[in-house]
Design a protein around this motif. Structure first.
Motif, PDB file in Angstrom:
ATOM      1  N   THR A   1       0.840  -1.200   0.000  1.00  0.00           N
ATOM      2  CA  THR A   1       0.000   0.000   0.000  1.00  0.00           C
ATOM      3  C   THR A   1       0.875   1.250   0.000  1.00  0.00           C
ATOM      4  N   ARG A   2       1.908   1.222   0.820  1.00  0.00           N
ATOM      5  CA  ARG A   2       2.865   2.327   0.844  1.00  0.00           C
ATOM      6  C   ARG A   2       3.579   2.436  -0.499  1.00  0.00           C
ATOM      7  N   PHE A   3       3.922   1.304  -1.093  1.00  0.00           N
ATOM      8  CA  PHE A   3       4.551   1.309  -2.412  1.00  0.00           C
ATOM      9  C   PHE A   3       3.628   1.951  -3.441  1.00  0.00           C
ATOM     10  N   GLY A   4       2.337   1.655  -3.367  1.00  0.00           N
ATOM     11  CA  GLY A   4       1.367   2.273  -4.281  1.00  0.00           C
ATOM     12  C   GLY A   4       1.298   3.775  -4.110  1.00  0.00           C
ATOM     13  N   ASP A   5       1.340   4.234  -2.853  1.00  0.00           N
ATOM     14  CA  ASP A   5       1.338   5.680  -2.602  1.00  0.00           C
ATOM     15  C   ASP A   5       2.560   6.351  -3.245  1.00  0.00           C
ATOM     16  N   LEU A   6       3.705   5.672  -3.196  1.00  0.00           N
ATOM     17  CA  LEU A   6       4.925   6.225  -3.789  1.00  0.00           C
ATOM     18  C   LEU A   6       4.826   6.267  -5.311  1.00  0.00           C
ATOM     19  N   LEU A   7       4.146   5.276  -5.915  1.00  0.00           N
ATOM     20  CA  LEU A   7       3.927   5.323  -7.361  1.00  0.00           C
ATOM     21  C   LEU A   7       3.079   6.533  -7.744  1.00  0.00           C
ATOM     22  N   ASN A   8       2.023   6.786  -6.968  1.00  0.00           N
ATOM     23  CA  ASN A   8       1.166   7.955  -7.233  1.00  0.00           C
ATOM     24  C   ASN A   8       1.956   9.251  -7.072  1.00  0.00           C
ATOM     25  N   GLU A   9       2.758   9.313  -6.022  1.00  0.00           N
ATOM     26  CA  GLU A   9       3.592  10.496  -5.792  1.00  0.00           C
ATOM     27  C   GLU A   9       4.549  10.707  -6.959  1.00  0.00           C
ATOM     28  N   TYR A  10       5.120   9.606  -7.433  1.00  0.00           N
ATOM     29  CA  TYR A  10       6.065   9.668  -8.547  1.00  0.00           C
ATOM     30  C   TYR A  10       5.408  10.255  -9.790  1.00  0.00           C
ATOM     31  N   TRP A  11       4.197   9.821 -10.093  1.00  0.00           N
ATOM     32  CA  TRP A  11       3.522  10.337 -11.276  1.00  0.00           C
ATOM     33  C   TRP A  11       3.222  11.834 -11.131  1.00  0.00           C
ATOM     34  N   ASN A  12       2.847  12.258  -9.950  1.00  0.00           N
ATOM     35  CA  ASN A  12       2.611  13.692  -9.727  1.00  0.00           C
ATOM     36  C   ASN A  12       3.902  14.492  -9.928  1.00  0.00           C
ATOM     37  N   HIS A  13       5.026  13.949  -9.467  1.00  0.00           N
ATOM     38  CA  HIS A  13       6.316  14.622  -9.672  1.00  0.00           C
ATOM     39  C   HIS A  13       6.656  14.713 -11.156  1.00  0.00           C
ATOM     40  N   LYS A  14       6.387  13.642 -11.894  1.00  0.00           N
ATOM     41  CA  LYS A  14       6.675  13.659 -13.330  1.00  0.00           C
ATOM     42  C   LYS A  14       5.876  14.751 -14.037  1.00  0.00           C
TER      43      LYS A  14
END
Length: 651
Positions: A544-557
């Motif tokens: 779940t934490r890994f999924g949150d980091l994926l979402n954060e990553y896309w926002n950064h991109k």
């Protein structure tokens, strides 16, 4: 018909009163029914001196220019009250991560941009720029300044519909060549900088914005050439080497295969000049698709032709059958002259030949072409080459295709021509240099993702150039995490290819100016890569934490590309992510974004069939399963004449 009306304290309106009578809206028809006062008004109007519209425009042109200049002078005074040119110079020389803006934002094109904004900057920077352009250790300073100027030229143009063309700037091209040939001098740098000054002055006063766009392209090209030098040369990596004598019979292919890569966080921090100016960190994963297929390969063999036959082929992932193929035979050095155009035929393969020195870059850049037989002769024996790159992925996939293919090409060519078994550690910076030649300007994380297998944490330190040194740590995954990733990671191909170079330009402009949000986002990308690794290797599973980091990553991109309106997330992809949101813990577009593949992390207990159904089986979307691949690049020899899909199977 335009009268001149005068008045000392107030205008004398009497000569115009008849017009009000004439235009009376109560009249059904326009008639001249004047009483005595109106007739007197009409007679006075007839007696007034009059001007034509052309005469009025001529008399007001100078005044209009003066008013425009004063309005822009006001903008200039306010702007330079808030910005310090001397401070800008220090920021560049000291390599500080502070914002530099040399042109205020505007919705209109300013006629006096050069006089009020560009000229003060160029005069202040001249000495610094000439010195930086003449000293290789300061090329990064000059590259940033040139990219800032390129961005300002586009900003001054403001015409988004202007055709993208290349202008003829001999002094700038001479500067680029001298930089590439390591023969640059103060004289060349001074001449180039003076040319930039005069061209900018002409472009800013031009009625059209074409010259500004062309100059912007030339400045950007010069900046990228300097950045490429900062990334190092092939000799920095491989040392001195020479082509080995060909055996009598060489029917065998040298084949190199590699997995694709998924980037989980940190992308863009690996891209020069960000990587060596700030320091980069990326977390990514090598993957196979469908039933354990490594989707990328290159093969090379010697022939007796005295020429080089290149082929780029795209094949079906499941059957290996040909989807598309492009071929070109090189006989002269001029046949490689379009190497820097990523859309040109076999451009990636041409750059691979030059990075290894099989065909020297200097020979390709010369105006006089020569036969390739001179490059392909060893100990009195002339040979030829046949080189093929194969992708089982759609074009513009975002899975690191071009970079990993470049690594495969260099691997097979190195073995075939030099007898060198290049390692992933050696290939990583070589691919980086290849992409600088190709002008796609990518970073190092794509090739690391495919040349090394498994989960990697990759870093590069700040201010380490020539060549950039990438540190790669491969992490073992627990059986539980490995199984969960294989079950829950799912790929959706958006049906829309993209070329990362288009997005890269926006990123490099934003980074050169060091917009505070961009610097903050790069910091978040570097930290995010570390957080992903910590999450996936810890004892307690927490996807779940890994999924949150994926979402954060896309926002950064999206921030790096210029925000929501940058086109980095097309509408149909937004709709897909919205439909999938309740069934996934996280998602991000792979690579630069703008299209290609989307990686989605299913929630625990959600099947891939449920996700596809929730997306209404969108006909534009193609779904792929993927698996963690702990095997990176492999190189082997085959005697088969034709392509075989089994070459791509992971062991």
């Amino acid at each position: 018909i335009h009268p001149i009306v005068k008045g000392k304290e107030a205008l004398n309106w009497e000569p115009l009163q008849w017009i009000a009578k004439y235009m009376n809206p109560k009249k059904r028809r326009l008639q001249l029914q004047f009483g005595l006062p109106t007739n007197r008004s009409f007679q006075k109007w007839k007696a007034l001196p009059k001007l034509s519209l052309a005469e009025i425009q001529q008399r007001t042109r100078i005044a209009a220019m003066e008013f425009a200049y004063r309005r822009e002078l006001q903008d200039c005074i306010i702007f330079w009250q808030e910005h310090d040119l001397e401070e800008y110079t220090s920021i560049l020389q000291e390599r500080q991560h502070q914002e530099i803006v040399i042109l205020p934002q505007a919705t209109r094109r300013r006629r006096f941009d050069y006089l009020l904004f560009f000229q003060p900057v160029l005069e202040c920077w001249q000495e610094m720029m000439v010195q930086a352009l003449s000293q290789q250790e300061n090329y990064d300073i000059a590259a940033r300044a040139l990219m800032i100027l390129a961005n300002a030229c586009r900003q001054s143009a403001t015409d988004e519909d202007e055709e993208e063309t290349k202008g003829n700037y001999p002094t700038i091209q001479r500067l680029i060549r001298s930089v590439q040939q390591e023969s640059n001098t103060v004289e060349v740098s001074t001449t180039a900088f003076q040319s930039i000054q005069s061209t900018l002055q002409t472009a800013c006063s031009s009625a059209t914005t074409g010259t500004l766009i062309q100059l912007s392209n030339a400045l950007e090209e010069a900046s990228l050439a300097l950045t490429a030098i900062c990334c190092g040369t092939a000799n920095d990596v491989t040392g001195s080497y020479s082509i080995v004598s060909p055996p009598e019979e060489t029917p065998s292919w040298i084949v190199s295969t590699a997995p694709a890569r998924l980037d989980f966080h940190g992308g863009w921090s690996d891209t020069p000049p960000i990587s060596y100016e700030y320091g980069g960190a990326v977390a990514n994963l090598g993957i196979t698709l469908e039933d354990g297929i490594k989707p990328l390969s290159a093969r090379c063999r010697r022939t007796k032709s005295g020429s080089i036959a290149l082929t780029v082929e795209n094949r079906d992932l499941k059957t290996g059958s040909i989807i598309s193929k492009t071929s070109q035979t090189l006989a002269q050095t001029k046949d490689l002259s379009d190497y820097s155009d990523p859309t040109a035929s076999c451009a990636l393969l041409k750059c691979a030949l030059m990075v290894l020195g099989i065909v020297p870059l200097s020979a390709v850049q010369k105006e006089e072409s020569r036969s390739l037989e001179q490059c392909l002769t060893k100990d009195g024996t002339t040979f030829g080459l046949e080189v093929v790159s194969t992708s089982l992925l759609p074009q513009g996939s975002g899975l690191g295709t071009s970079s990993i293919l470049a690594g495969c090409l260099l691997s097979s060519l190195g073995q075939c021509c030099f007898g060198m078994e290049l390692t992933p550690e050696q290939l990583t910076p070589l691919v980086l240099q290849l992409e600088q030649l190709l002008s796609t300007g990518g970073g190092w994380q794509d090739q690391v993702g495919g040349l090394y297998g498994g989960l990697k944490y990759c870093t590069a330190e700040r201010n380490v150039k020539c060549p950039i040194r990438v540190n790669v740590k491969v992490h073992s995954l627990s059986p539980e995490v490995l199984s969960s990733l294989n079950d829950r990671l799912f790929l959706a191909y958006s049906g829309q290819p993209r070329l990362a170079k288009n997005i890269l330009q926006k990123v490099l402009y934003n980074w050169a100016s060091r917009q505070p949000l961009i610097v903050e986002t790069v910091q978040g990308l570097v930290q995010g890569a570390e957080d992903v690794i910590a999450t996936l290797i810890k004892d307690e599973l927490d996807l779940t934490r890994f999924g949150d980091l994926l979402n954060e990553y896309w926002n950064h991109k999206k921030v790096m590309a210029g925000g929501e309106d940058s086109g980095v997330e097309p509408l149909h992809i937004t709709e897909l992510l919205q439909k999938a949101s309740s069934l996934v813990d996280g998602a991000t577009l792979c690579g630069a974004g703008g299209g290609g593949f989307i990686v989605l992390l299913l929630k625990d207990g959600i099947s891939k069939e449920q996700l596809m159904e929730s997306c209404n089986n969108d006909s534009n979307i193609e779904w792929f399963s993927c698996q963690v691949c702990n095997e990176g690049l492999t190189r082997f020899v085959v005697d088969a004449e034709e392509f075989q899909l089994k070459w791509h199977s992971a062991n």
